[in-house]
Motif scaffolding. Structure first.
Motif, short mmCIF file in Angstrom:
data_model
loop_
_atom_site.label_atom_id
_atom_site.label_comp_id
_atom_site.label_asym_id
_atom_site.label_seq_id
_atom_site.Cartn_x
_atom_site.Cartn_y
_atom_site.Cartn_z
N ASP A 54 37.05 -18.69 -0.10
CA ASP A 54 36.04 -17.77 0.43
C ASP A 54 36.58 -16.35 0.50
O ASP A 54 35.88 -15.39 0.18
CB ASP A 54 35.59 -18.21 1.83
CG ASP A 54 34.65 -19.41 1.78
OD1 ASP A 54 34.28 -19.82 0.65
OD2 ASP A 54 34.29 -19.93 2.84
N THR A 61 36.60 -14.69 -2.79
CA THR A 61 35.25 -14.25 -3.17
C THR A 61 34.88 -12.97 -2.41
O THR A 61 34.34 -12.02 -3.00
CB THR A 61 34.22 -15.36 -2.89
OG1 THR A 61 34.64 -16.55 -3.54
CG2 THR A 61 32.84 -14.97 -3.38
N ILE A 62 35.21 -12.92 -1.12
CA ILE A 62 34.89 -11.73 -0.32
C ILE A 62 35.66 -10.51 -0.85
O ILE A 62 35.12 -9.40 -0.92
CB ILE A 62 35.21 -11.99 1.17
CG1 ILE A 62 34.20 -13.01 1.73
CG2 ILE A 62 35.16 -10.69 1.98
CD1 ILE A 62 34.59 -13.60 3.07
N ALA A 85 28.09 -2.50 4.95
CA ALA A 85 28.43 -3.74 4.24
C ALA A 85 29.95 -3.90 4.16
O ALA A 85 30.50 -4.97 4.42
CB ALA A 85 27.81 -3.74 2.84
N LEU A 93 31.38 -4.89 7.55
CA LEU A 93 31.13 -6.31 7.84
C LEU A 93 32.08 -7.21 7.05
O LEU A 93 32.60 -8.21 7.57
CB LEU A 93 29.68 -6.67 7.51
CG LEU A 93 28.62 -6.09 8.45
CD1 LEU A 93 27.23 -6.18 7.82
CD2 LEU A 93 28.62 -6.84 9.79
N LEU A 94 32.34 -6.86 5.80
CA LEU A 94 33.25 -7.66 4.98
C LEU A 94 34.67 -7.62 5.55
O LEU A 94 35.39 -8.62 5.53
CB LEU A 94 33.25 -7.16 3.53
CG LEU A 94 31.94 -7.39 2.76
CD1 LEU A 94 31.97 -6.65 1.44
CD2 LEU A 94 31.70 -8.88 2.53
N GLN A 133 35.37 -7.37 8.70
CA GLN A 133 35.37 -8.26 9.87
C GLN A 133 35.58 -9.72 9.45
O GLN A 133 36.18 -10.51 10.17
CB GLN A 133 34.03 -8.16 10.61
CG GLN A 133 33.86 -6.88 11.41
CD GLN A 133 32.44 -6.77 12.00
OE1 GLN A 133 31.75 -7.77 12.16
NE2 GLN A 133 32.02 -5.56 12.28
N LEU A 134 35.04 -10.06 8.28
CA LEU A 134 35.16 -11.46 7.82
C LEU A 134 36.59 -11.84 7.46
O LEU A 134 36.97 -13.00 7.58
CB LEU A 134 34.29 -11.68 6.58
CG LEU A 134 32.81 -11.95 6.80
CD1 LEU A 134 32.10 -11.98 5.46
CD2 LEU A 134 32.60 -13.27 7.52
N ARG A 155 40.92 -11.41 10.58
CA ARG A 155 40.74 -12.22 11.78
C ARG A 155 42.03 -12.97 12.04
O ARG A 155 42.73 -13.35 11.15
CB ARG A 155 39.58 -13.20 11.56
CG ARG A 155 39.05 -13.77 12.81
CD ARG A 155 37.84 -14.61 12.53
NE ARG A 155 38.00 -15.33 11.28
CZ ARG A 155 37.02 -15.87 10.61
NH1 ARG A 155 35.79 -15.74 11.01
NH2 ARG A 155 37.24 -16.53 9.49
#
Lengths: 115, 115
Positions: free
Chosen positions: A78, A81-82, A105, A108-109, A111-112, A115
């Motif tokens: 994932d 892909t991000i 956008a 937000l990406l 933030q994904l 982490r």
């Protein structure tokens, strides 16, 4: 060795909560806190060999959880892909990159993955 | 009841591989295949009550795994964020939306959620 530490830390981040308290504590001290087997043995008042066995069993379980569930691998894919999505947005012409939608956008990406 | 079926199916998708073969088979037949307890009992040559107990134990375990690991919830939050990124890109002016970079970014985002 560094590879092993990173791998255990990654698996522990996902599956650590499924281990016993003692397994968790030993892995945290040894891999995340860098304590030696002798130091952990002293803390728990057990032999160095006992600590070795607890660590080994905990590591085995973490590896087995990943073999069964594959969630670390799923997150890795994932994130790849991000990263590609971010690259697409960063390759947009300058006037488009300045638009608030693009900016939001990208935020937000981030933030994904941070982490 | 539908809510419960969807919830079990979601948890099973993440954690099913940690259950015993019999728990997996019962949950698949009952929740995913829509077999009745009586039908499963016949297949396994056990009592209806035994199937009930196996299902109940399997469901309990799935809920416990999620309480400990929270990975279904983590995915739910990630998907919400991804939906917001898509909304940002879809709100871009038409001439920007037609750019191949935007198109590719949207396609990649779809891959992340349509799984």
């Amino acid at each position: 060795m560094l590879d092993k530490v990173l791998r255990i830390a990654e698996l522990y981040d996902f599956y650590g909560a499924l281990l016993t308290d003692k397994q968790q504590r030993c892995i945290e001290m040894h891999y995340l806190g860098d304590d030696s087997l002798a130091e952990i043995a002293e803390e728990f008042r057990v032999s160095r060999q006992a600590v070795h066995d607890i660590l080994r069993r905990g590591e085995q379980l973490l590896v087995e959880y990943e073999e069964k569930l594959g969630l670390v691998e799923r997150q890795r894919r994932d994130r790849e892909t991000i990263a590609k999505v971010r690259a697409c947005l960063e390759a947009l012409p300058a006037e488009t990159r300045r638009l608030p939608e693009t900016d939001q956008a990208l935020e937000l990406l981030r933030q994904l993955t941070d982490r």
